[in-house]
Design a protein around this motif. Structure first.
Motif, PDB file in Angstrom:
ATOM      1  N   LEU A   1       4.312   5.241  11.816  1.00 24.36           N
ATOM      2  CA  LEU A   1       4.622   4.096  11.366  1.00 24.36           C
ATOM      3  C   LEU A   1       4.835   3.762  10.378  1.00 24.36           C
ATOM      4  CD1 LEU A   1       1.326   2.676  13.749  1.00 24.36           C
ATOM      5  CD2 LEU A   1       4.259   2.370  13.695  1.00 24.36           C
ATOM      6  N   GLY A   2       5.733   3.009   9.589  1.00 24.64           N
ATOM      7  CA  GLY A   2       6.567   2.994   8.685  1.00 24.64           C
ATOM      8  C   GLY A   2       5.878   1.155   7.748  1.00 24.64           C
ATOM      9  N   SER A   3       6.234   0.673   6.791  1.00 31.49           N
ATOM     10  CA  SER A   3       5.561   0.076   6.531  1.00 31.49           C
ATOM     11  C   SER A   3       6.407  -1.791   6.733  1.00 31.49           C
ATOM     12  CB  SER A   3       6.403   0.088   4.715  1.00 31.49           C
ATOM     13  OG  SER A   3       7.489  -0.188   4.570  1.00 31.49           O
TER      14      SER A   3
ATOM     15  N   SER B   1      11.846  -6.702  15.498  1.00 28.81           N
ATOM     16  CA  SER B   1      10.959  -6.064  14.716  1.00 28.81           C
ATOM     17  C   SER B   1       9.782  -6.539  15.401  1.00 28.81           C
ATOM     18  CB  SER B   1      10.581  -5.233  13.679  1.00 28.81           C
ATOM     19  OG  SER B   1      10.290  -6.281  13.467  1.00 28.81           O
ATOM     20  N   LEU B   2       8.542  -5.413  15.420  1.00 24.56           N
ATOM     21  CA  LEU B   2       7.332  -5.765  16.096  1.00 24.56           C
ATOM     22  C   LEU B   2       6.280  -5.726  14.117  1.00 24.56           C
ATOM     23  CD1 LEU B   2       6.860  -3.677  19.153  1.00 24.56           C
ATOM     24  CD2 LEU B   2       6.048  -5.940  18.480  1.00 24.56           C
ATOM     25  N   ASN B   3       5.070  -6.594  14.010  1.00 23.17           N
ATOM     26  CA  ASN B   3       4.208  -5.813  13.549  1.00 23.17           C
ATOM     27  C   ASN B   3       3.956  -4.090  13.504  1.00 23.17           C
ATOM     28  OD1 ASN B   3       1.054  -6.339  12.928  1.00 23.17           O
ATOM     29  ND2 ASN B   3       1.534  -6.786  11.909  1.00 23.17           N
TER      30      ASN B   3
ATOM     31  N   ALA C   1       8.611   9.421  15.107  1.00 21.63           N
ATOM     32  CA  ALA C   1       8.967   8.219  14.583  1.00 21.63           C
ATOM     33  C   ALA C   1       9.274   6.793  14.538  1.00 21.63           C
ATOM     34  CB  ALA C   1       9.824   8.712  13.384  1.00 21.63           C
ATOM     35  N   LEU C   2       7.917   6.325  14.926  1.00 22.27           N
ATOM     36  CA  LEU C   2       8.425   4.683  15.086  1.00 22.27           C
ATOM     37  C   LEU C   2       8.757   4.410  15.160  1.00 22.27           C
ATOM     38  CD1 LEU C   2       4.806   4.018  16.849  1.00 22.27           C
ATOM     39  CD2 LEU C   2       7.047   4.664  18.117  1.00 22.27           C
ATOM     40  N   VAL C   3      10.495   3.497  14.899  1.00 26.35           N
ATOM     41  CA  VAL C   3      11.370   2.871  14.629  1.00 26.35           C
ATOM     42  C   VAL C   3      11.904   1.891  15.539  1.00 26.35           C
ATOM     43  CG1 VAL C   3      12.793   4.877  13.256  1.00 26.35           C
ATOM     44  CG2 VAL C   3      13.299   4.385  15.764  1.00 26.35           C
ATOM     45  N   ALA C   4      12.276   0.516  14.645  1.00 26.73           N
ATOM     46  CA  ALA C   4      12.684  -0.534  15.006  1.00 26.73           C
ATOM     47  C   ALA C   4      13.417  -0.410  16.082  1.00 26.73           C
ATOM     48  CB  ALA C   4      12.468  -1.765  14.097  1.00 26.73           C
TER      49      ALA C   4
ATOM     50  N   THR D   1      11.523   4.373  20.411  1.00 33.15           N
ATOM     51  CA  THR D   1      11.336   2.672  19.911  1.00 33.15           C
ATOM     52  C   THR D   1      10.637   1.796  21.571  1.00 33.15           C
ATOM     53  OG1 THR D   1      13.322   2.607  18.957  1.00 33.15           O
ATOM     54  CG2 THR D   1      12.939   0.585  19.717  1.00 33.15           C
ATOM     55  N   ILE D   2      10.075   0.709  20.827  1.00 31.30           N
ATOM     56  CA  ILE D   2       9.955   0.178  22.209  1.00 31.30           C
ATOM     57  C   ILE D   2      10.660  -1.049  22.302  1.00 31.30           C
ATOM     58  CG2 ILE D   2       7.717  -1.477  22.505  1.00 31.30           C
ATOM     59  CD1 ILE D   2       6.226   0.107  20.323  1.00 31.30           C
ATOM     60  N   PRO D   3      11.544  -0.895  23.464  1.00 32.57           N
ATOM     61  CA  PRO D   3      12.305  -2.202  23.418  1.00 32.57           C
ATOM     62  C   PRO D   3      12.056  -3.498  23.089  1.00 32.57           C
ATOM     63  CG  PRO D   3      12.324  -0.032  25.695  1.00 32.57           C
ATOM     64  CD  PRO D   3      10.841  -0.163  24.109  1.00 32.57           C
TER      65      PRO D   3
HETATM   66  C1  LIG Z   1       7.556  -4.491  10.717  1.00 28.44           C
HETATM   67  S1  LIG Z   1       8.416  -2.832  11.022  1.00 28.44           S
HETATM   68  C2  LIG Z   1       9.178  -2.545   9.682  1.00 28.44           C
HETATM   69  C3  LIG Z   1      10.656  -3.485   9.283  1.00 28.44           C
HETATM   70  C4  LIG Z   1      11.675  -2.287   9.342  1.00 28.44           C
HETATM   71  N1  LIG Z   1      12.421  -3.120   8.740  1.00 28.44           N
HETATM   72  C5  LIG Z   1      12.452  -1.464  10.490  1.00 28.44           C
HETATM   73  O1  LIG Z   1      13.469  -2.297   9.962  1.00 28.44           O
HETATM   74  O2  LIG Z   1      11.609  -0.456  10.105  1.00 28.44           O
HETATM   75  C6  LIG Z   1       6.574  -2.215  10.310  1.00 28.44           C
HETATM   76  C7  LIG Z   1       6.589  -0.702  11.495  1.00 28.44           C
HETATM   77  O3  LIG Z   1       6.319  -0.977  12.625  1.00 28.44           O
HETATM   78  C8  LIG Z   1       6.525  -0.390  13.499  1.00 28.44           C
HETATM   79  N2  LIG Z   1       7.771  -0.652  14.768  1.00 28.44           N
HETATM   80  C9  LIG Z   1       8.833  -2.177  14.313  1.00 28.44           C
HETATM   81  N3  LIG Z   1       8.493  -2.282  15.593  1.00 28.44           N
HETATM   82  C10 LIG Z   1       9.410  -1.383  16.424  1.00 28.44           C
HETATM   83  C11 LIG Z   1       9.154  -1.444  18.240  1.00 28.44           C
HETATM   84  N4  LIG Z   1       9.905  -2.333  18.492  1.00 28.44           N
HETATM   85  N5  LIG Z   1       9.328  -0.226  17.796  1.00 28.44           N
HETATM   86  C12 LIG Z   1       9.154   1.153  17.659  1.00 28.44           C
HETATM   87  N6  LIG Z   1       8.579   0.775  16.237  1.00 28.44           N
HETATM   88  C13 LIG Z   1       8.434  -0.734  15.646  1.00 28.44           C
HETATM   89  C14 LIG Z   1       7.887   1.140  13.251  1.00 28.44           C
HETATM   90  O4  LIG Z   1       7.285   2.175  12.775  1.00 28.44           O
HETATM   91  C15 LIG Z   1       7.746  -0.347  11.652  1.00 28.44           C
HETATM   92  O5  LIG Z   1       8.086   0.895  10.691  1.00 28.44           O
END
Ligand SMILES: C[S@@+](CC[C@H](N)C(=O)[O-])C[C@H]1O[C@@H](n2cnc3c(N)ncnc32)[C@H](O)[C@@H]1O
Length: 240
Positions: free
Chosen positions: A192-194, A220-222, A170-173, A211-213
Motif C-alpha cells: 500500500l502506498g503513501s 482513490s481510496l484512503n 501492489a494495490l494501485v488506485a 485495483t479496487i474498482p
Molecule cells: C490515497 S492513495 C494514493 C493516491 C495517489 N495519488 C496514487 O495515485 O496512487 C494511497 C494508497 O491507497 C491504495 N489505494 C487507494 N485507492 C485504491 C484503489 N482504488 N485500489 C487499490 N488500491 C488503492 C494504494 O495503495 C495507494 O497507494
C-alpha cells in the motif's frame, strides 16, 4: 466501571509528587519525541484499554504509573497527550512486540499519517495479517498510532520491509487488475502506498498489480480503507 487488570496490579513504588520525577520525565519524552523512542527502544501507552491489551498479550511494562496509587493524578494528566487525564500510563520495550510471518502481510510504503498506520494495524489484527513498514512511515508506537491501533500493536507481528514473505501484490488506485479477479494463493504481501504519492514505480514493476474498482467519483481510496477492503476480499475468498 469494572476495575481492569492494569489498575488491579499492585504498584509498590512510592507516590510520585513532583513533575520533575524521572519516570514522569521519561514518559513525557517518549510521548513527544520519536527520536527518544528510537534511541531508548521504549514507548509509552496511555489509558487502561491499551495497557490491558498489552497485559492480555503477555507483554509486561517496564514502568506502570497508576493515578492515585503511585502518581498524583494531575501529574499524569500533565504528561498525557489525551484530552483527559489517563488512569494508567505504561512504558514498554519495542523489542517485546510480536514478530514473525503470517500468510498475508500488509506492507506500508511511506504511510505518514499515524492514524492510518494505527488503523491498518487494527485491520491487520482483525484479519490475522502481519504488517511491514518501510522507512518513512509514521511511528507505529507514537501516541496517535497507538490509539488508532486500539491495542492491535501488541498482537500484530511487525516485520521488516524486506522480510515480507510471498508474492507481492501492489494495490494501485489505477491500472491494476480488478482485485476480485486476482487469482493468487497466500503467502502474499499486499503493498500500500503513501497518502500523496502512492507507490513508486520502482516498487511496482516487480509486483502483480491490483485495483479496487471505484464506480463513484472519488479518484482513490484512503490507504486504510484500501487495506481493509483488500484484506476483506482475501478473507471472503478463503472462507467461501
Ligand atoms: C490515497 S492513495 C494514493 C493516491 C495517489 N495519488 C496514487 O495515485 O496512487 C494511497 C494508497 O491507497 C491504495 N489505494 C487507494 N485507492 C485504491 C484503489 N482504488 N485500489 C487499490 N488500491 C488503492 C494504494 O495503495 C495507494 O497507494
Amino acid at each position: 466501571m469494572r476495575e481492569g487488570r492494569a489498575r488491579r496490579r499492585r504498584v509498590t513504588s512510592s507516590l510520585i509528587e513532583s513533575r520533575q520525577n524521572e519516570k514522569l520525565r521519561l514518559v513525557r519524552k517518549l510521548l513527544s519525541a520519536r527520536k527518544h523512542r528510537e534511541e531508548t527502544g521504549l514507548f509509552a501507552a496511555e489509558g487502561e484499554d491499551l495497557v490491558e491489551a498489552a497485559l492480555a498479550a503477555g507483554i509486561e511494562p517496564v514502568e506502570l504509573l497508576v493515578a492515585g496509587e503511585n502518581v498524583r493524578p494531575e501529574l499524569l494528566g500533565e504528561v498525557s497527550t489525551l484530552g483527559h487525564a489517563p488512569r494508567v500510563v505504561a512504558v514498554f520495550r519495542r523489542d517485546d512486540l510480536p514478530t514473525g510471518a503470517r500468510e498475508v502481510t500488509l506492507a506500508l510504503w511511506e504511510v505518514g499519517d499515524p492514524g492510518n498506520v494505527g488503523t491498518l494495524l487494527r485491520t491487520a489484527d482483525a484479519f490475522g495479517a502481519a504488517v511491514a513498514l518501510s522507512p518513512g512511515c509514521a511511528d507505529p508506537v507514537g501516541p496517535r498510532a497507538l490509539r488508532a491501533s486500539a491495542g492491535a500493536i501488541f498482537r500484530v507481528p511487525l516485520i521488516e520491509w524486506d522480510e515480507a514473505p510471498g508474492r507481492r501484490v501492489a494495490l494501485v488506485a489505477h491500472g491494476g487488475k480488478p482485485l476480485a479477479g486476482l487469482d493468487l494463493e497466500p503467502p502474499l504481501t499486499l503493498l500500500l502506498g503513501s497518502e500523496r504519492q502512492g507507490l513508486p514505480q520502482s516498487l511496482v514493476t516487480d509486483c502483480y498489480l491490483a485495483t479496487i474498482p471505484l464506480p463513484g467519483d472519488a479518484e482513490s481510496l484512503n490507504v486504510a480503507a484500501a487495506g481493509a477492503i483488500a484484506l476483506y476480499e482475501l478473507s471472503r475468498r478463503s472462507s467461501s
